[in-house]
Design an enzyme around this catalytic site. Structure first.
Site, PDB file in Angstrom:
ATOM      1  N   SER A  96      44.905   5.387  -2.014  1.00  0.00           N
ATOM      2  CA  SER A  96      44.405   5.780  -3.326  1.00  0.00           C
ATOM      3  C   SER A  96      42.899   5.578  -3.393  1.00  0.00           C
ATOM      4  O   SER A  96      42.372   4.595  -2.873  1.00  0.00           O
ATOM      5  CB  SER A  96      45.089   4.944  -4.411  1.00  0.00           C
ATOM      6  OG  SER A  96      44.567   5.242  -5.681  1.00  0.00           O
ATOM      7  N   CYS A 114      50.565  -1.440 -13.185  1.00  0.00           N
ATOM      8  CA  CYS A 114      51.614  -0.443 -13.415  1.00  0.00           C
ATOM      9  C   CYS A 114      52.835  -1.039 -14.104  1.00  0.00           C
ATOM     10  O   CYS A 114      53.685  -0.310 -14.602  1.00  0.00           O
ATOM     11  CB  CYS A 114      52.028   0.191 -12.090  1.00  0.00           C
ATOM     12  SG  CYS A 114      50.669   1.048 -11.272  1.00  0.00           S
TER      13      CYS A 114
END
Length: 381
Positions: free
Chosen positions: A199, A326
């Protein structure tokens, strides 16, 4: 708005100034679609994408053709796991992972279980480590993949990737790794890895862009596409490419290649200074391995205080978290710390400090003083 000191770099990182500067022209002057093959607007955009692909590939020791751009690591993980399941559709399938993986991996495996996959979630010890002998004993004739993150996002623990590679090579299995927290922080090689999710925003690049490394020229299968519609990214991921984001990702990868070792050593020094002070507070303990971890991460349990109030008070002056961004929207204690044997109260009263390239000695000195003060107040001292 006066922001607190930022020590939550595992949640996200700020875009480097050079990254922002590299991206800006691709929103306006060079706005072309990289799939437009008939005119210069498309050609220039495509060239920029391929340059970025080369920088990302160089960072992890891959070939450029092995990099598939996505919207981020969650998409990369879904493509890797669901795409391999789709390839083996109709066959009996078994996968091995562990209980401390990121929710993007665990939730995807839960979905695959619901449509017929068998999944073994290995337990971990108090340091977050898996037992490799237990792992070997769980391999079945129809096991297709081992899925283990390179480094844990909550504790910084680094899994024994070399040993996992050896197991998969002997057993002829796919090795997938979520390397989001490792890439750009420690030296990475794709040798022996079949699939790797990365990422941009965890390495000073933009949000909304990531990549899946897919090993080529190998007999083990590549994942089938999840998104149809144009055959972009060699058919693995259709959709108009996010050229500004990809350019930023490439620039971030180029910068991290140059700064990797120096930054890790400096952050290790600051992290150790943080721990030296905080672990002197009565009732504190380090969660995870003291040695086999990323140099910028420290996860500390504070017993004897209420976790939510501790986090609320600390975050007035220092931006930290109790686990993955998250899952922090959920009021549950960290599944990672629970798997390591911490009870729910101590899990909630644990703080992850993750340092970054802008962290200073002054930040660490203030943080240790302030946290010590908050803990004393909460204990009524």
């Amino acid at each position: 708005m006066k922001y607190p000191i930022y020590l939550d770099y595992n949640a996200t990182t700020p875009c480097a100034k050079e990254v922002i500067e590299a991206m800006i022209p691709w929103f306006g002057d060079h706005f072309g679609n990289a799939a437009s093959k008939s005119h210069p607007y498309g050609w220039v955009a495509e060239d920029a994408v391929e340059t970025a692909r080369e920088h990302v590939a160089n960072l992890i020791g891959a070939k450029t053709k092995e990099i598939v751009f996505t919207s981020g690591a969650t998409e990369s993980i879904n493509l890797a796991l669901k795409g391999i399941f789709e390839f083996y559709q109709g066959q009996k399938q078994h996968y091995i992972t562990c209980q401390t993986e990121h929710k993007a991996v665990l939730d995807t495996f839960k979905y695959l279980e619901s449509i017929g996959a068998e999944v073994t979630y290995l337990p971990v010890n108090q340091f977050g480590e898996v037992d490799l002998d237990e792992l070997k004993s769980e391999i079945r004739p129809h096991t297709k993949m081992l899925a283990f993150m390179w480094a844990n996002n909550e504790t910084g623990l680094i899994h024994p990737i070399a040993e996992l590679i050896q197991i998969t090579e002997v057993q002829d299995l796919i090795l997938f790794t979520d390397a989001v927290q490792a890439v750009g922080k420690i030296p990475i090689s794709t040798k022996g890895i079949h699939l790797m999710a990365i990422s941009a925003h965890k390495m000073y690049g933009p949000k909304g862009v990531g990549a899946l490394y897919i090993r080529h020229n190998h007999h083990l299968p590549k994942p089938l596409a999840l998104i149809e519609g144009g055959g972009h990214e060699k058919g693995f991921r259709s959709g108009t490419l996010n050229v500004p984001g990809i350019v930023g990702f490439g620039k971030a990868a180029q910068l991290r290649s140059k700064e990797l070792i120096e930054n890790a050593e400096r952050l290790g020094y600051l992290r150790d200074a943080l721990e030296k002070r905080l672990l002197k507070i009565e009732g504190t303990a380090l969660n995870g391995s003291q040695t086999n971890r990323l140099s910028h991460v420290s996860n500390i349990a504070f017993s004897g205080v209420e976790g939510e109030e501790l986090l609320r008070r600390v975050n007035k002056e220092i931006a930290v978290s109790s686990g993955s961004a998250c899952t922090s929207i959920l009021p549950k204690p960290s599944h990672v710390l629970a798997a390591m044997g911490l009870d729910s109260d101590l899990g909630r009263a644990s703080i992850r400090f993750s340092l970054g390239k802008d962290t200073t000695e002054t930040d660490i000195a203030f943080t240790t003083d302030y946290v010590e003060k908050v803990v004393k107040e909460l204990k009524g001292h």
